[in-house]
Design a protein around this motif. Structure first.
Motif, short mmCIF file in Angstrom:
data_model
loop_
_atom_site.label_atom_id
_atom_site.label_comp_id
_atom_site.label_asym_id
_atom_site.label_seq_id
_atom_site.Cartn_x
_atom_site.Cartn_y
_atom_site.Cartn_z
N ARG A 161 0.95 -1.28 0.09
CA ARG A 161 -0.34 0.23 -0.48
C ARG A 161 0.62 0.97 0.19
NH1 ARG A 161 -2.98 -0.97 5.51
NH2 ARG A 161 -1.14 -2.35 5.54
N SER A 162 0.91 2.78 -0.59
CA SER A 162 1.55 3.65 -0.83
C SER A 162 0.21 4.45 -0.67
CB SER A 162 1.81 3.47 -2.02
OG SER A 162 2.69 4.44 -2.61
N GLY A 163 0.98 5.40 0.09
CA GLY A 163 -0.15 7.01 0.78
C GLY A 163 1.46 7.31 0.49
N ALA A 200 4.74 -1.36 8.60
CA ALA A 200 3.25 -1.89 9.21
C ALA A 200 2.48 -2.67 7.81
CB ALA A 200 2.12 -0.42 9.93
N GLY A 201 3.61 -2.20 6.56
CA GLY A 201 3.09 -2.89 5.18
C GLY A 201 2.74 -1.71 4.36
N ARG A 202 3.25 -0.72 4.77
CA ARG A 202 2.92 0.40 4.17
C ARG A 202 3.96 1.41 3.76
NH1 ARG A 202 -2.35 2.96 5.58
NH2 ARG A 202 -3.80 1.18 7.61
N SER A 203 4.18 1.88 1.98
CA SER A 203 5.20 2.84 1.97
C SER A 203 4.20 4.07 1.52
CB SER A 203 5.73 2.03 0.74
OG SER A 203 4.47 2.13 -0.54
N ILE A 204 5.44 5.15 1.90
CA ILE A 204 5.02 6.70 1.70
C ILE A 204 6.10 6.50 0.79
CG2 ILE A 204 5.55 9.08 2.57
CD1 ILE A 204 3.68 6.92 4.25
N ALA A 211 -2.67 9.40 -6.57
CA ALA A 211 -3.93 7.81 -6.69
C ALA A 211 -3.17 7.61 -5.31
CB ALA A 211 -4.12 7.25 -7.50
N PRO A 212 -2.99 8.40 -3.96
CA PRO A 212 -2.38 7.02 -3.18
C PRO A 212 -3.47 6.80 -2.60
CG PRO A 212 -2.93 8.93 -2.61
CD PRO A 212 -2.52 9.59 -3.87
N ASP A 213 -2.90 5.29 -1.32
CA ASP A 213 -3.94 4.35 -1.20
C ASP A 213 -4.66 5.03 0.33
OD1 ASP A 213 -4.06 2.28 -3.16
OD2 ASP A 213 -2.18 2.41 -2.53
N PHE A 214 -4.14 6.06 0.49
CA PHE A 214 -3.99 5.94 2.34
C PHE A 214 -3.70 7.47 2.03
CE2 PHE A 214 -0.44 3.15 2.95
CZ PHE A 214 0.57 4.06 3.06
N VAL A 254 -13.41 14.88 2.24
CA VAL A 254 -12.57 15.23 0.99
C VAL A 254 -12.12 14.85 0.23
CG1 VAL A 254 -11.25 17.64 1.07
CG2 VAL A 254 -12.99 17.60 2.31
N TRP A 255 -10.87 14.44 0.81
CA TRP A 255 -9.90 13.48 0.01
C TRP A 255 -10.31 12.11 -0.94
CZ3 TRP A 255 -5.88 14.01 4.68
CH2 TRP A 255 -5.41 15.21 4.76
N GLY A 256 -11.02 11.51 0.03
CA GLY A 256 -11.99 9.95 -1.30
C GLY A 256 -10.72 8.72 -0.84
N ILE A 257 -9.86 9.25 -0.05
CA ILE A 257 -9.82 7.70 1.16
C ILE A 257 -9.05 7.43 1.84
CG2 ILE A 257 -8.21 7.55 -1.72
CD1 ILE A 257 -6.00 9.16 -0.13
N PRO A 258 -9.15 6.46 2.69
CA PRO A 258 -8.59 6.61 4.14
C PRO A 258 -7.76 7.53 4.39
CG PRO A 258 -9.30 4.10 2.92
CD PRO A 258 -9.00 5.46 1.91
N VAL A 259 -7.91 7.96 5.78
CA VAL A 259 -6.38 8.47 6.35
C VAL A 259 -6.32 7.90 7.69
CG1 VAL A 259 -6.21 10.62 7.98
CG2 VAL A 259 -7.58 10.78 5.78
#
Length: 419
Positions: free
Chosen positions: A5-7, A35-39, A72-75, A93-98
């Motif tokens: 997941r990229s954010g 946590a398995g997320r990339s920035i 188009a990030p995932d979070f 507003v952003w349309g994705i999970p925060v």
């Protein structure tokens, strides 16, 4: 675990502002990675006074909305705690999970817990965190609901959810008491053995488990990620001049540890208070190691272990071209040893430092015993000392040079004389 997941990281600074926030940014990125997320993108943001609706200013919210549309990030990850309503407003507003930094740390703990007790503690921490954030969750929980087990169709969903969480917390609390009884039995056994205890503490990812493996030859799980191990592990370690001791690895520390997790693992951390000496492992290859040292020192003060004998284990010197010049309080407050747990550099000097710290606990004693007494003496000295040298005597006895815990000296003499 592979990152899938990229954010975007929104890194918020609060007064007093600092020009050296780079290490905190890197730490937050590492938390996400663990946590398995990339920035993919970092958006810095200074907030003097949080805005009620979004926490951030409208201008910053709009800037990030455009970045979300472009990348188009995932979070979106935000490093400060925001209210549930602010989180909901940003998501709209952003349309994705925060998600918040504290929520991601809870994710890591949930992924890392392996023992039954560890899993219960992590779930309890997560439920208490969720319970604290129920108010303001949004219209999806404020609508009325009904059904079996509710007070009627007028009961709000948020009240149903709160009761479910509280019921689950009560159940897990009972289960935790049951599993903690097993831990208490293990502690009681260590006390019965009379073993000297050496506790390993340190900032997360400083190399504590790697050090335990290097010293004891064990295979404790170790990985270059934050909170790779959560459950305390103990191993036997022979220290020349002292004898066998119990080496205990503990959960790593971190800045801004969520209070729910700190409370959940407080009993684990408080095992440190029973140690005879503390090994504080510090990753000196990390540019921010001085602040890590201060975080660990503050945590030890919180649990009442600040006055125990301590050795600073300055780890990962294999990654440095030259040894660092330590700050004054690090050089003077405690003995220190430079090591590389991974490359097994400096471990002999560390064992010497441990022996020196534990020296007041033991004494050297000379005994003469009958040959049939030797096996019994060896058995009784387990975890209370050891036979350093022995040789036969002309009268048929055996002369022993022993290292013995001072608290066991009288019992040892009674044992030998009574045979």
């Amino acid at each position: 675990m592979k990152d899938n997941r990229s954010g975007i990281l929104v890194f918020v600074e609060r007064p007093p502002f600092s020009e050296s926030s780079e290490s905190l940014v890197e730490e937050t990125i590492e938390i996400a990675r663990s946590a398995g997320r990339s920035i993919a993108l970092v958006v810095p943001c200074r907030v003097r006074t949080p805005f009620p609706r979004y926490y951030l200013s409208k201008g910053k919210v709009e800037e990030i909305r455009e970045l979300v549309a472009a990348h188009a990030p995932d979070f979106v990850l935000i490093n400060v705690e925001i209210t549930p309503s602010q989180q909901r407003n940003l998501e709209e507003v952003w349309g994705i999970p925060v998600c918040t930094k504290q929520a991601v740390i809870h994710e890591i703990f949930a992924q890392r817990a392996r023992t039954a007790q560890g899993k219960i503690k992590v779930e309890l921490a997560r439920l208490r965190y969720e319970l604290s954030r129920l108010t303001g969750k949004g219209t999806e929980l404020s609508r009325t609901g009904g059904g079996i087990g509710t007070r009627g169709p007028g009961e709000q969903k948020i009240e149903v959810e709160r009761r479910k969480i509280k019921d689950r917390i009560a159940f897990l609390t009972r289960e935790l008491r049951r599993t903690e009884q097993q831990t208490f039995t293990q502690k009681s056994l260590r006390r019965k053995l009379g073993a000297l205890q050496v506790a390993i503490v340190g900032y997360t990812n400083a190399g504590k488990s790697t050090l335990m493996n290097a010293l004891t030859g064990s295979r404790v799980y170790a990985e270059a990620r934050m909170f790779a191990t959560l459950d305390p592990t103990s191993r036997r370690l022979f220290v020349p001049g002292i004898g066998d001791v119990i080496l205990i690895d503990t959960v790593g520390f971190i800045r801004e540890m969520p209070e729910t997790l700190k409370d959940a693992f407080r009993s684990t951390l408080e095992e440190v208070k029973e140690a005879d000496v503390i090994l504080e492992v510090i990753d000196v290859a990390d540019p921010d190691y001085v602040n890590h040292f201060r975080v660990v020192s503050e945590t030890l003060r919180e649990i009442g272990a600040e006055n125990l004998p301590k050795i600073l284990v300055l780890n990962k010197v294999d990654l440095l071209e030259e040894l660092p010049l330590l700050e004054y309080d690090m050089r003077t407050a405690h003995p220190y040893v430079f090591v590389s747990a991974k490359k097994k550099i400096g471990l002999d000097r560390l064992l010497e430092a441990i022996a020196q710290a534990l020296q007041p606990k033991v004494a050297e004693v000379h005994l003469e015993v009958a040959p049939e007494q030797l096996p019994l003496v060896r058995q009784r000295l387990s975890f209370r000392g050891y036979i350093r040298h022995f040789e036969p005597l002309e009268n048929g006895g055996i002369a022993l040079d022993c290292v013995v815990q001072r608290e066991f000296l009288a019992r040892l003499h009674t044992l030998v004389v009574s045979r």
